[in-house]
Design a protein around this motif. Structure first.
Motif, PDB file in Angstrom:
ATOM      1  N   GLU A   1     -25.019  -4.904 -58.802  1.00  0.00           N
ATOM      2  CA  GLU A   1     -23.703  -5.214 -58.232  1.00  0.00           C
ATOM      3  C   GLU A   1     -23.625  -4.811 -56.770  1.00  0.00           C
ATOM      4  O   GLU A   1     -24.000  -3.695 -56.395  1.00  0.00           O
ATOM      5  CB  GLU A   1     -22.603  -4.473 -59.001  1.00  0.00           C
ATOM      6  CG  GLU A   1     -21.212  -4.702 -58.435  1.00  0.00           C
ATOM      7  CD  GLU A   1     -20.184  -3.738 -59.018  1.00  0.00           C
ATOM      8  OE1 GLU A   1     -19.082  -3.659 -58.463  1.00  0.00           O
ATOM      9  OE2 GLU A   1     -20.508  -3.062 -60.008  1.00  0.00           O
ATOM     10  N   ILE A   2     -23.153  -5.725 -55.957  1.00  0.00           N
ATOM     11  CA  ILE A   2     -22.846  -5.405 -54.564  1.00  0.00           C
ATOM     12  C   ILE A   2     -21.410  -4.886 -54.549  1.00  0.00           C
ATOM     13  O   ILE A   2     -20.471  -5.659 -54.664  1.00  0.00           O
ATOM     14  CB  ILE A   2     -22.984  -6.638 -53.671  1.00  0.00           C
ATOM     15  CG1 ILE A   2     -24.399  -7.184 -53.773  1.00  0.00           C
ATOM     16  CG2 ILE A   2     -22.634  -6.302 -52.230  1.00  0.00           C
ATOM     17  CD1 ILE A   2     -24.542  -8.568 -53.261  1.00  0.00           C
ATOM     18  N   TYR A   3     -21.277  -3.591 -54.430  1.00  0.00           N
ATOM     19  CA  TYR A   3     -19.930  -3.029 -54.528  1.00  0.00           C
ATOM     20  C   TYR A   3     -19.280  -2.857 -53.157  1.00  0.00           C
ATOM     21  O   TYR A   3     -18.079  -2.582 -53.065  1.00  0.00           O
ATOM     22  CB  TYR A   3     -19.949  -1.694 -55.289  1.00  0.00           C
ATOM     23  CG  TYR A   3     -20.769  -0.590 -54.670  1.00  0.00           C
ATOM     24  CD1 TYR A   3     -20.197   0.311 -53.776  1.00  0.00           C
ATOM     25  CD2 TYR A   3     -22.115  -0.428 -54.990  1.00  0.00           C
ATOM     26  CE1 TYR A   3     -20.931   1.336 -53.222  1.00  0.00           C
ATOM     27  CE2 TYR A   3     -22.862   0.588 -54.444  1.00  0.00           C
ATOM     28  CZ  TYR A   3     -22.278   1.477 -53.561  1.00  0.00           C
ATOM     29  OH  TYR A   3     -23.022   2.494 -53.006  1.00  0.00           O
ATOM     30  N   SER A   4     -20.067  -3.039 -52.081  1.00  0.00           N
ATOM     31  CA  SER A   4     -19.489  -2.945 -50.745  1.00  0.00           C
ATOM     32  C   SER A   4     -20.289  -3.823 -49.792  1.00  0.00           C
ATOM     33  O   SER A   4     -21.526  -3.773 -49.775  1.00  0.00           O
ATOM     34  CB  SER A   4     -19.506  -1.505 -50.241  1.00  0.00           C
ATOM     35  OG  SER A   4     -19.016  -1.436 -48.912  1.00  0.00           O
ATOM     36  N   LEU A   5     -19.579  -4.592 -48.998  1.00  0.00           N
ATOM     37  CA  LEU A   5     -20.234  -5.454 -48.016  1.00  0.00           C
ATOM     38  C   LEU A   5     -19.356  -5.494 -46.766  1.00  0.00           C
ATOM     39  O   LEU A   5     -18.195  -5.886 -46.836  1.00  0.00           O
ATOM     40  CB  LEU A   5     -20.405  -6.853 -48.602  1.00  0.00           C
ATOM     41  CG  LEU A   5     -21.333  -7.816 -47.868  1.00  0.00           C
ATOM     42  CD1 LEU A   5     -21.832  -8.874 -48.832  1.00  0.00           C
ATOM     43  CD2 LEU A   5     -20.619  -8.477 -46.719  1.00  0.00           C
ATOM     44  N   HIS A   6     -19.922  -5.051 -45.653  1.00  0.00           N
ATOM     45  CA  HIS A   6     -19.129  -4.917 -44.425  1.00  0.00           C
ATOM     46  C   HIS A   6     -19.884  -5.525 -43.250  1.00  0.00           C
ATOM     47  O   HIS A   6     -21.037  -5.176 -42.995  1.00  0.00           O
ATOM     48  CB  HIS A   6     -18.843  -3.442 -44.148  1.00  0.00           C
ATOM     49  CG  HIS A   6     -17.901  -3.224 -42.993  1.00  0.00           C
ATOM     50  ND1 HIS A   6     -17.821  -2.020 -42.313  1.00  0.00           N
ATOM     51  CD2 HIS A   6     -17.011  -4.047 -42.387  1.00  0.00           C
ATOM     52  CE1 HIS A   6     -16.918  -2.118 -41.355  1.00  0.00           C
ATOM     53  NE2 HIS A   6     -16.412  -3.339 -41.376  1.00  0.00           N
ATOM     54  N   VAL A   7     -19.237  -6.447 -42.562  1.00  0.00           N
ATOM     55  CA  VAL A   7     -19.760  -7.011 -41.323  1.00  0.00           C
ATOM     56  C   VAL A   7     -18.898  -6.482 -40.181  1.00  0.00           C
ATOM     57  O   VAL A   7     -17.706  -6.765 -40.125  1.00  0.00           O
ATOM     58  CB  VAL A   7     -19.708  -8.559 -41.334  1.00  0.00           C
ATOM     59  CG1 VAL A   7     -20.299  -9.101 -40.042  1.00  0.00           C
ATOM     60  CG2 VAL A   7     -20.444  -9.114 -42.524  1.00  0.00           C
ATOM     61  N   ASP A   8     -19.511  -5.697 -39.292  1.00  0.00           N
ATOM     62  CA  ASP A   8     -18.775  -5.092 -38.186  1.00  0.00           C
ATOM     63  C   ASP A   8     -19.362  -5.614 -36.882  1.00  0.00           C
ATOM     64  O   ASP A   8     -20.479  -5.269 -36.503  1.00  0.00           O
ATOM     65  CB  ASP A   8     -18.896  -3.569 -38.251  1.00  0.00           C
ATOM     66  CG  ASP A   8     -18.034  -2.882 -37.197  1.00  0.00           C
ATOM     67  OD1 ASP A   8     -17.134  -3.545 -36.646  1.00  0.00           O
ATOM     68  OD2 ASP A   8     -18.276  -1.693 -36.928  1.00  0.00           O
ATOM     69  N   CYS A   9     -18.601  -6.454 -36.187  1.00  0.00           N
ATOM     70  CA  CYS A   9     -19.070  -7.085 -34.955  1.00  0.00           C
ATOM     71  C   CYS A   9     -18.236  -6.597 -33.775  1.00  0.00           C
ATOM     72  O   CYS A   9     -17.014  -6.733 -33.789  1.00  0.00           O
ATOM     73  CB  CYS A   9     -18.983  -8.602 -35.075  1.00  0.00           C
ATOM     74  SG  CYS A   9     -19.577  -9.477 -33.618  1.00  0.00           S
ATOM     75  N   LYS A  10     -18.909  -6.008 -32.798  1.00  0.00           N
ATOM     76  CA  LYS A  10     -18.240  -5.562 -31.577  1.00  0.00           C
ATOM     77  C   LYS A  10     -18.710  -6.441 -30.420  1.00  0.00           C
ATOM     78  O   LYS A  10     -19.900  -6.470 -30.091  1.00  0.00           O
ATOM     79  CB  LYS A  10     -18.555  -4.094 -31.297  1.00  0.00           C
ATOM     80  CG  LYS A  10     -17.866  -3.118 -32.240  1.00  0.00           C
ATOM     81  CD  LYS A  10     -18.170  -1.674 -31.854  1.00  0.00           C
ATOM     82  CE  LYS A  10     -17.293  -0.689 -32.615  1.00  0.00           C
ATOM     83  NZ  LYS A  10     -17.527  -0.751 -34.071  1.00  0.00           N
ATOM     84  N   VAL A  11     -17.768  -7.147 -29.800  1.00  0.00           N
ATOM     85  CA  VAL A  11     -18.073  -8.007 -28.660  1.00  0.00           C
ATOM     86  C   VAL A  11     -17.510  -7.329 -27.420  1.00  0.00           C
ATOM     87  O   VAL A  11     -16.292  -7.181 -27.276  1.00  0.00           O
ATOM     88  CB  VAL A  11     -17.458  -9.412 -28.827  1.00  0.00           C
ATOM     89  CG1 VAL A  11     -17.840 -10.294 -27.639  1.00  0.00           C
ATOM     90  CG2 VAL A  11     -17.899 -10.044 -30.132  1.00  0.00           C
ATOM     91  N   THR A  12     -18.389  -6.904 -26.523  1.00  0.00           N
ATOM     92  CA  THR A  12     -17.977  -6.252 -25.294  1.00  0.00           C
ATOM     93  C   THR A  12     -18.439  -7.089 -24.117  1.00  0.00           C
ATOM     94  O   THR A  12     -19.633  -7.214 -23.875  1.00  0.00           O
ATOM     95  CB  THR A  12     -18.592  -4.833 -25.187  1.00  0.00           C
ATOM     96  OG1 THR A  12     -18.273  -4.098 -26.366  1.00  0.00           O
ATOM     97  CG2 THR A  12     -18.052  -4.110 -23.972  1.00  0.00           C
ATOM     98  N   SER A  13     -17.495  -7.702 -23.426  1.00  0.00           N
ATOM     99  CA  SER A  13     -17.821  -8.536 -22.273  1.00  0.00           C
ATOM    100  C   SER A  13     -18.920  -9.534 -22.624  1.00  0.00           C
ATOM    101  O   SER A  13     -19.963  -9.588 -21.992  1.00  0.00           O
ATOM    102  CB  SER A  13     -18.252  -7.643 -21.102  1.00  0.00           C
ATOM    103  OG  SER A  13     -18.358  -8.404 -19.930  1.00  0.00           O
TER     104      SER A  13
END
Length: 847
Positions: A29-41
């Protein structure tokens, strides 16, 4: 048997994660899936974290797949199993490959990265985890977002195929220039899912969060099926006040963005060079017509244009470029609607004719932009066919005066050839994918280059104060795009001056700006949205991209120098580029290493279909070994699984044959002493199909044994086994052996015929054979198949009745015709009704 289900979350900034299921349950089971994208300039760093637990009472395999943009570089990967971390280590490609070869005794496994579409490539790794164990996968990649048609776009393809308890996508954007607009869009959003989407924005920052609960993800409250299946898009652009662009500085590195607003558009002088060879027949030529009709409507009245179409002959629509008046556009539309496809491909003559057309054109606007747009789907087969000679001819003719854009339709074209030719002549190359939206792809490309606003742009900085300056001179700037220049400030400057010189439609421009270094650095202090050295990494990313691009059109010695510089930066900044690979370690009780290497668009050629080039008529025949006296009327025998595909040298034809014989110890298929190539085959016991091939090379001294079970390479008394179950590539002194998982194996050697063996699964496992580059066979080639390449001469029946041609195509894969049985030597048989006998075929060959 266990039922396995794939969980996919794909990102253009994107992701896919696999889970296993048994009887509708999810023990892995995939109990957590997080995509965190930071766009700086514009510079984006994406971290994908997937947490998986094995709820089964036995070991199970967990697989992690991420689809990331082709323009991105992977910078880090790790997996943590029960608290122990297994990192990925980035090394020089050859060194990583050597380490991997040493570790994996049975040869190469599937590469961890492969191209999966027009914008994406896939990272893939799997690991076995014990019962009740957990694994956390983390992948980081970085890219510089490119402005196209007035916006930056982040595409997230969401396709989980199951419900995920903690599912979250975060997109953080920080743009010091200010955010002009921000919008989100989705193909799957419902009123319920809209509640899970939040968007917060101020002058310079934005945060988009998509965090649906399990209930919100459900199609129906009573079933565990997910709604999340489609595209999620974030689009934005920035404010632009300063005429000379915006300069940003962090830790001694600067980046300069330049995209002037409200500039008049140059008139265009454009010649469309359109391939109408036989391989463009059907859907391709229809989509090309549709796209050109739309493009004609987008021409501006002040533009001048013309068409050149080509197969083995080159045809000019008009003898000179015409203004885009309503009358001329209507006339051109009538011409476009008559386009049909047949014959060969003379790219060299077509492009030289286009250059000549621009050279002799009269009455063009004094301040205008001239360009050539080439669309082709095949290799040059008529006229000059040596791609290096063609590239040299076109570069000499263009001489820097015009821009050449090359569009490759599909996968039978050599993208490397088109890319080098375009980059050498101030343009770019683009692959057009053979999908339902191909016409839209063509229109989209034209829109990108339809509005030139500046040319001959020079971005000038103080020479004694800047190190490592990226490309700072540009041939053209199009409306809606952006120029990016970066470098390192080498001394203690208080002010960084910049001067921009360019030509606009109305005048020559000189723009000046000064950036206060300390004030610019202060902008990024204490910003949680950024990673501190982002401009330095942006500089390294941009430098590597430009070095690799420059190396494509460079001479061999310069190419080595450019690649060495790009390699040094790739290792220093931990980027997985085409010159580096990531070695991924695993627990000691499993296959201990995997290898992640970055593919290029030139690697993305079609490998699972027969590259028929410009064949416009395929003929079938029985090999004329045994003669039958009984004449039979020829009837097409439809067989999609043809075993032998023979493309004769200098012919636009492919002969496809099937076997109709008994098992034999060995059949001498081909021997060419000048090529140093010999090939034999063996038929199966219970089916009239080949089940084994052996390819022998003289230099290097190597043998390749191919069966339906595996591929075995023999060299220097050592053997390496490559299973069909994994994609792999091995190189022995220039001999490249490439296996595509459960599909095909290709053996290629410089200046030697390429051999491709396909693994067929119906009705029983057997092998198919296809030769490429058959013009390389010598006159001394012999054998059951070799005789075709030394003696056979086919006439080009280009005037074949079109309706009969269409009937032959019915029920077959595109590009195929009827295929008839082949009786191996010593197995002459009576030709069944409806099939051509050997004597009839021999008579046709002799004719």
């Amino acid at each position: 048997m266990e039922e396995r289900t794939l969980l996919a979350l794909m990102v253009f900034s994107s992701l896919v994660v696999l889970a296993e299921t048994v009887a509708q349950k999810h023990p892995v089971e995939i109990y957590s899936l997080h995509v965190d994208c930071k766009v700086t300039s514009r510079f984006a760093r994406t971290l994908i974290t997937s947490k998986i637990v094995n709820r089964a009472n036995e070991s199970r395999e967990a697989t992690f797949e991420v689809e990331l943009p082709k323009t991105a570089f992977i910078t880090n990967f790790s997996m943590s199993i029960d608290g122990k971390v297994y990192p990925g280590i980035i090394k020089e490609k050859a060194s990583a490959q050597k380490e991997y070869d040493t570790a994996v005794s049975h040869g190469h496994s599937a590469g961890l990265v492969k191209i999966t579409g027009r914008k994406l490539e896939q990272f893939h790794v799997s690991v076995s985890i014990a019962a009740a164990s957990k694994v956390t996968f983390e992948l980081t990649y970085e890219e510089l977002l490119k402005r196209q048609l007035g916006k930056f776009e982040l595409l997230i393809k969401v396709r989980p195929k199951q419900l995920v308890k903690h599912f979250q996508i975060d997109v953080h954007i920080f743009e010091p220039q200010g955010i002009r607009f921000l919008e989100t869009d989705s193909t799957f959003m419902t009123n319920e899912l809209t509640k899970a989407l939040t968007k917060v924005q101020n002058e310079t920052k934005a945060h988009v969060l998509f965090k649906p609960t399990v209930d919100q993800q459900k199609i129906n409250p009573e079933f565990d099926e997910t709604l999340l299946n489609g595209d999620f898009v974030v689009r934005y652009d920035v404010k632009r006040d300063a005429a000379a662009g915006d300069i940003q500085i962090v830790n001694g590195y600067f980046v300069h963005y330049f995209a002037p607003q409200e500039m008049p558009v140059f008139p265009k002088n454009v010649i469309f060079v359109i391939d109408r060879s036989g391989s463009m027949a059907g859907r391709k030529i229809e989509q090309t017509r549709d796209a050109l009709l739309k493009i004609l409507q987008d021409l501006r009245p002040e533009d001048h244009f013309s068409f050149i179409t080509f197969n083995s002959k080159v045809v000019e629509w008009k003898s000179s470029l015409l203004p885009a008046t309503a009358e001329n556009v209507a006339s051109a539309a009538g011409f476009v609607q008559t386009l049909s496809a047949s014959g060969g491909t003379d790219i060299n003559h077509a492009l030289l004719t286009a250059v000549s057309g621009l050279e002799k054109a009269e009455g063009l606007p004094e301040r205008s932009v001239s360009m050539i747009i080439l669309l082709t789907d095949g290799q040059p087969t008529s006229g000059e066919s040596n791609v290096e000679v063609i590239q040299e001819n076109i570069q000499k003719a263009v001489n820097g005066k015009y821009a050449l854009f090359c569009l490759g339709f599909g996968f039978d074209v050599s993208y490397k050839f088109l890319e080098k030719m375009a980059l050498s002549n101030g343009g770019i190359a683009r692959r057009i994918y053979e999908n339902a939206d191909a016409a839209l792809q063509l229109q989209g490309f034209y829109q990108e280059v339809a509005t030139p606003i500046l040319k001959q742009i020079e971005m000038q900085y103080p020479e004694n104060a800047i190190e490592g300056l990226t490309k700072n001179d540009f041939k053209l700037l199009f409306e809606g795009s952006e120029i990016v220049v970066s470098g390192k400030i080498s001394n203690e400057l208080d002010l960084l001056p910049v001067e921009i010189k360019a030509q606009s439609h109305s005048s020559d421009l000189t723009l000046k700006e000064e950036a206060n270094v300390k004030e610019k650095e202060q902008v990024f202090q204490n910003q949680s949205y950024i990673f501190g050295n982002f401009i330095e990494r942006l500089w390294a990313y941009l430098t590597i991209q430009q070095l690799l691009e420059k190396s494509i059109s460079a001479q061999e010695e310069d190419q080595k120098t450019l690649e060495a510089q790009a390699l040094e930066l790739s290792l220093l900044y931990s980027f997985v580029t085409p010159l580096t690979s990531m070695v991924v370690t695993k627990p000691a009780d499993q296959e201990q290493t995997d290898l992640a290497s970055k593919p290029t668009e030139a690697d993305n050629e079609k490998r699972n279909s027969v590259p028929v080039g410009d064949a416009y008529k395929l003929r079938s025949a029985s090999l004329p070994v045994a003669r039958q006296r009984k004449k039979m009327r020829a009837q097409p025998v439809v067989n999609v699984h043809s075993q032998l595909l023979l493309q004769l040298p200098k012919q636009n034809e492919i002969i496809c044959l099937n076997t109709d014989g008994k098992a034999q110890p060995s059949v001498n298929l081909l021997s060419d002493p000048e090529q140093g190539l010999t090939m034999t085959g063996k038929l199966g016991d219970r089916a009239n199909r080949f089940v084994q091939f052996e390819i022998s090379y003289v230099n290097p001294p190597a043998q390749i044994h191919i069966s339906t079970d595996a591929i075995v390479l023999c060299h220097n008394n050592e053997s390496t086994r490559l299973p069909w179950t994994e994609s792999a590539t091995s190189t022995i002194q220039g001999l490249s052996i490439s296996v595509e998982k459960e599909k095909s194996v290709t053996a290629s050697l410089s200046d030697t015929v390429t051999v491709k063996i396909s693994l067929m699964k119906f009705p029983e496992d057997f092998l198919g054979l296809h030769f490429l580059n058959t013009d390389r066979f010598s006159d001394k080639v012999s054998g059951a198949l070799g005789q075709f390449y030394s003696k056979a001469r086919f006439e080009n029946n280009s005037n074949m009745n079109q309706r009969a041609d269409e009937r032959l195509l019915s029920g077959l894969q595109q590009g195929f015709r009827h295929c008839l049985p082949w009786h191996p030597p010593g197995q002459a048989q009576e030709a069944p009704a409806g099939q051509v006998d050997g004597e009839a075929v021999q008579e046709r060959l002799e004719a």
